[in-house]
Design an enzyme around this catalytic site. Structure first.
Site, PDB file in Angstrom:
ATOM      1  N   CYS A 121      13.806 -33.259 -35.955  1.00 22.68           N
ATOM      2  CA  CYS A 121      12.467 -33.748 -35.604  1.00 22.68           C
ATOM      3  C   CYS A 121      12.405 -34.540 -34.293  1.00 22.68           C
ATOM      4  CB  CYS A 121      11.921 -34.613 -36.741  1.00 22.68           C
ATOM      5  SG  CYS A 121      11.570 -33.637 -38.217  1.00 22.68           S
ATOM      6  N   ARG A 134      19.514 -27.382 -35.992  1.00 27.45           N
ATOM      7  CA  ARG A 134      18.577 -26.932 -34.971  1.00 27.45           C
ATOM      8  C   ARG A 134      18.721 -27.664 -33.638  1.00 27.45           C
ATOM      9  NH1 ARG A 134      13.227 -26.210 -38.717  1.00 27.45           N
ATOM     10  NH2 ARG A 134      14.243 -27.826 -39.925  1.00 27.45           N
TER      11      ARG A 134
HETATM   12  N1  LIG Z   1      12.842 -31.513 -41.707  1.00 27.12           N
HETATM   13  C1  LIG Z   1      12.463 -32.781 -41.688  1.00 27.12           C
HETATM   14  O1  LIG Z   1      13.273 -33.688 -41.842  1.00 27.12           O
HETATM   15  C2  LIG Z   1      11.012 -33.143 -41.486  1.00 27.12           C
HETATM   16  C3  LIG Z   1      10.590 -34.457 -41.758  1.00 27.12           C
HETATM   17  C4  LIG Z   1       9.253 -34.775 -41.570  1.00 27.12           C
HETATM   18  C5  LIG Z   1       8.355 -33.821 -41.087  1.00 27.12           C
HETATM   19  N2  LIG Z   1       8.815 -32.568 -40.810  1.00 27.12           N
HETATM   20  C6  LIG Z   1       7.848 -31.577 -40.320  1.00 27.12           C
HETATM   21  O2  LIG Z   1       7.475 -30.756 -41.425  1.00 27.12           O
HETATM   22  C7  LIG Z   1       7.292 -29.402 -41.004  1.00 27.12           C
HETATM   23  C8  LIG Z   1       8.228 -28.489 -41.783  1.00 27.12           C
HETATM   24  O3  LIG Z   1       9.555 -28.833 -41.456  1.00 27.12           O
HETATM   25  P1  LIG Z   1      10.810 -28.158 -42.193  1.00 27.12           P
HETATM   26  O4  LIG Z   1      12.020 -28.805 -41.597  1.00 27.12           O
HETATM   27  O5  LIG Z   1      10.607 -28.190 -43.651  1.00 27.12           O
HETATM   28  O6  LIG Z   1      10.659 -26.649 -41.653  1.00 27.12           O
HETATM   29  P2  LIG Z   1      11.508 -25.371 -42.055  1.00 27.12           P
HETATM   30  O7  LIG Z   1      11.543 -24.523 -40.836  1.00 27.12           O
HETATM   31  O8  LIG Z   1      12.791 -25.771 -42.708  1.00 27.12           O
HETATM   32  O9  LIG Z   1      10.621 -24.668 -43.175  1.00 27.12           O
HETATM   33  C9  LIG Z   1       9.417 -24.053 -42.933  1.00 27.12           C
HETATM   34  C10 LIG Z   1       9.331 -22.846 -43.858  1.00 27.12           C
HETATM   35  O10 LIG Z   1       8.014 -22.337 -43.838  1.00 27.12           O
HETATM   36  C11 LIG Z   1       8.076 -20.923 -44.001  1.00 27.12           C
HETATM   37  N3  LIG Z   1       6.779 -20.367 -43.588  1.00 27.12           N
HETATM   38  C12 LIG Z   1       6.187 -20.409 -42.373  1.00 27.12           C
HETATM   39  N4  LIG Z   1       4.965 -19.846 -42.422  1.00 27.12           N
HETATM   40  C13 LIG Z   1       4.770 -19.459 -43.710  1.00 27.12           C
HETATM   41  C14 LIG Z   1       3.698 -18.828 -44.398  1.00 27.12           C
HETATM   42  N5  LIG Z   1       2.567 -18.497 -43.765  1.00 27.12           N
HETATM   43  N6  LIG Z   1       3.856 -18.537 -45.710  1.00 27.12           N
HETATM   44  C15 LIG Z   1       4.996 -18.863 -46.356  1.00 27.12           C
HETATM   45  N7  LIG Z   1       6.038 -19.474 -45.761  1.00 27.12           N
HETATM   46  C16 LIG Z   1       5.917 -19.779 -44.452  1.00 27.12           C
HETATM   47  C17 LIG Z   1       9.273 -20.535 -43.124  1.00 27.12           C
HETATM   48  O11 LIG Z   1       9.778 -19.265 -43.484  1.00 27.12           O
HETATM   49  C18 LIG Z   1      10.239 -21.671 -43.450  1.00 27.12           C
HETATM   50  O12 LIG Z   1      11.088 -21.352 -44.529  1.00 27.12           O
HETATM   51  C19 LIG Z   1       7.520 -29.406 -39.495  1.00 27.12           C
HETATM   52  O13 LIG Z   1       6.303 -29.580 -38.835  1.00 27.12           O
HETATM   53  C20 LIG Z   1       8.397 -30.624 -39.271  1.00 27.12           C
HETATM   54  O14 LIG Z   1       8.268 -31.153 -37.974  1.00 27.12           O
HETATM   55  C21 LIG Z   1      10.106 -32.200 -41.011  1.00 27.12           C
END
Ligand SMILES: NC(=O)c1ccc[n+]([C@@H]2O[C@H](COP(=O)([O-])OP(=O)(O)OC[C@H]3O[C@@H](n4cnc5c(N)ncnc54)[C@H](O)[C@@H]3O)[C@@H](O)[C@H]2O)c1
Length: 442
Positions: free
Chosen positions: A256, A324
């Site tokens: 992030c 990432r």
């Molecule tokens: N990873 C963290 O620690 C964290 C913490 C706080 C906020 N965030 C934010 O939260 C969001 C998600 O982060 P993440 O790390 O969980 O992402 P990620 O990439 O691990 O997961 C996202 C998932 O969504 C799926 N996806 C996308 N479009 C879709 C759709 N239309 N239908 C079904 N599935 C779909 C993808 O295949 C993927 O598996 C981001 O904006 C990130 O910045 C992440």
């Protein structure tokens, strides 16, 4: 409530498990076929400590299920709420790529039954208002609710967050959101969607600034009778500052902070707003990999070509398999540029994982084999396997000049100072502080 969670990554999957643990009937929607099959087999598609056990226990209750698309989730039964936790990766110019968010909102907007729509993804300020302009019928049931979880303790953060931020134009949507998170007992900040979006970006910018600041202080401590560990301890004990993330080392490299700080800087530039502090935070971080490689170069007398350099730990943090933006991804190519023979080892990665992450490096199956015969080792993850290793036994296995660069300041400095290693760390870690008292004279 019956809840659909779109996106089963670090945020969505841990959220789906937490919501199901608290009595909701949850359906996780994941479009990635491989992630979906693993979830359907009861296997967490991402690594989080404790997630496998909690997932197994909620699956036994029958309150959690996984499907490949939202239509499937709502075919038999409508949902009361839909959470959107899809990725917002950096576009090539550093701005946030909102294509997954737009697609997920379009899908949610088509649902029958007027469910509450909760966007959790991190998005630039103004995104929710732009989405609501495209889908005005969502206005009365839309909230922007940023996620603040820490990878490595995501489930705990879902169960007991430090704060819940909700941005909405609709008091009724806020009331439904409180119902969704009925178990949560932290302070709530309720505001406009744009302010909630800025709260998330500003929080990450501040956390990133703490890390860059600690690295700048480490640079100041590199010379003279200064000890970075003592300085950071003394600074962090001030309750106005706090020790969290005051961590000199590789720089920030989670999934992030790097992308969100750059996206916020772009957002500001598009509006002709100066952000010198944010720019310096990013610049300080971008320099870290080069500085680490420069330290290795200087320690090796100005050249690395032909030298075997063992990179120990490819993850940013031991508790996250998310590579990432891990610093190893920037450091290893720089070592190749200097024609070093790069070896890699990480206790949580298979030979195949290591080859995928560092295709030109030699993957090693054990710490001992990675270190034996290496001219230099570079520690990039604070693995317990490294902090607790027997360095007095390992260092003699290395080849001269036996450089040990501890880029996480996690190795036992006094022990390393007793070995024949040329021990380097970030800032100045003096051996004396934890040295055992001298033997009394006979
Ligand atoms: N990873 C963290 O620690 C964290 C913490 C706080 C906020 N965030 C934010 O939260 C969001 C998600 O982060 P993440 O790390 O969980 O992402 P990620 O990439 O691990 O997961 C996202 C998932 O969504 C799926 N996806 C996308 N479009 C879709 C759709 N239309 N239908 C079904 N599935 C779909 C993808 O295949 C993927 O598996 C981001 O904006 C990130 O910045 C992440």
């Amino acid at each position: 409530m019956r809840v659909a969670v779109i996106g089963q990554g670090y945020v969505g999957l841990t959220g789906a498990v937490a919501l199901a643990r608290h009595g909701h009937r949850v359906v996780g929607v994941e479009q990635d076929g491989e992630r979906l099959s693993r979830l359907r087999a009861g296997e967490p598609a991402v690594y989080e400590p404790g997630l496998a056990e909690h997932l197994a226990s909620v699956l036994r209750t029958g309150r959690l299920d996984f499907v490949g698309c939202l239509e499937e989730a709502t075919a038999a039964d409508p949902v009361d709420a839909v959470l959107l936790s899809v990725g917002t990766p950096p576009a090539p110019d550093g701005t946030a790529n909102l294509s997954h968010v737009r697609q997920a909102v379009r899908q949610a907007a088509l649902l029958e039954g007027s469910p509450l729509v909760v966007l959790k993804s991190t998005v630039p300020p103004g995104t929710s208002d732009a989405l609501l302009a495209e889908h005005p019928h969502l206005r009365e049931r839309y909230v922007y609710n940023p996620e603040f979880l820490n990878q490595g303790r995501a489930l705990d953060d879902w169960q007991a967050p430090a704060r819940t931020v909700v941005g909405t134009h609709a008091p009724a949507a806020l009331a439904r959101c409180r119902e969704l998170y009925a178990w949560v007992s932290c302070p709530w900040v309720t505001t406009t969607p744009a302010s909630a979006e800025m709260i998330k970006y500003a929080s990450n910018a501040f956390l990133a600034a703490k890390i860059s600041f600690a690295n700048e202080v480490a640079g100041l401590c590199a010379d003279g009778d200064l000890d970075i560990d003592d300085v950071i301890l003394g600074v962090g004990l001030d309750p106005r500052i706090g020790p969290a993330l005051l961590t000199p080392g590789t720089g920030f490299g989670d999934s992030c902070l790097p992308k969100d700080t750059v996206a916020l800087a772009h957002w500001a530039r598009e509006r002709n707003i100066d952000t010198p502090l944010l720019d310096a935070t990013i610049e300080t971080n971008v320099r870290r990999p080069g500085l680490l490689v420069r330290t290795l170069l200087e320690s090796a007398g100005g050249r690395l070509n032909g030298l075997h350099v063992a990179v120990l730990g490819l993850r940013y943090e031991p508790w996250s398999d998310d590579l990432r933006a891990a610093p190893s991804r920037a450091v290893i190519p720089l070592l190749h540029e200097h024609d070093a023979v790069v070896r890699v080892w990480d206790p949580a990665m298979t030979a195949e994982d290591l080859r995928r992450a560092a295709p030109r490096a030699v993957a090693h199956p054990s710490l001992a084999s990675a270190v034996s015969g290496a001219h230099a080792v570079l520690v990039l993850t604070a693995w317990p396997e490294l902090t607790g290793a027997d360095w007095e036994e390992l260092v003699p296995r290395m080849a001269e000049p036996r450089i040990v660069l501890d880029a996480k300041n996690c190795l036992p400095a006094p022990v390393l100072h007793r070995t024949p290693a040329l021990y380097r760390s970030v800032g100045n870690r003096r051996p004396s502080r934890q040295d055992p008292a001298p033997e009394p004279a006979a």
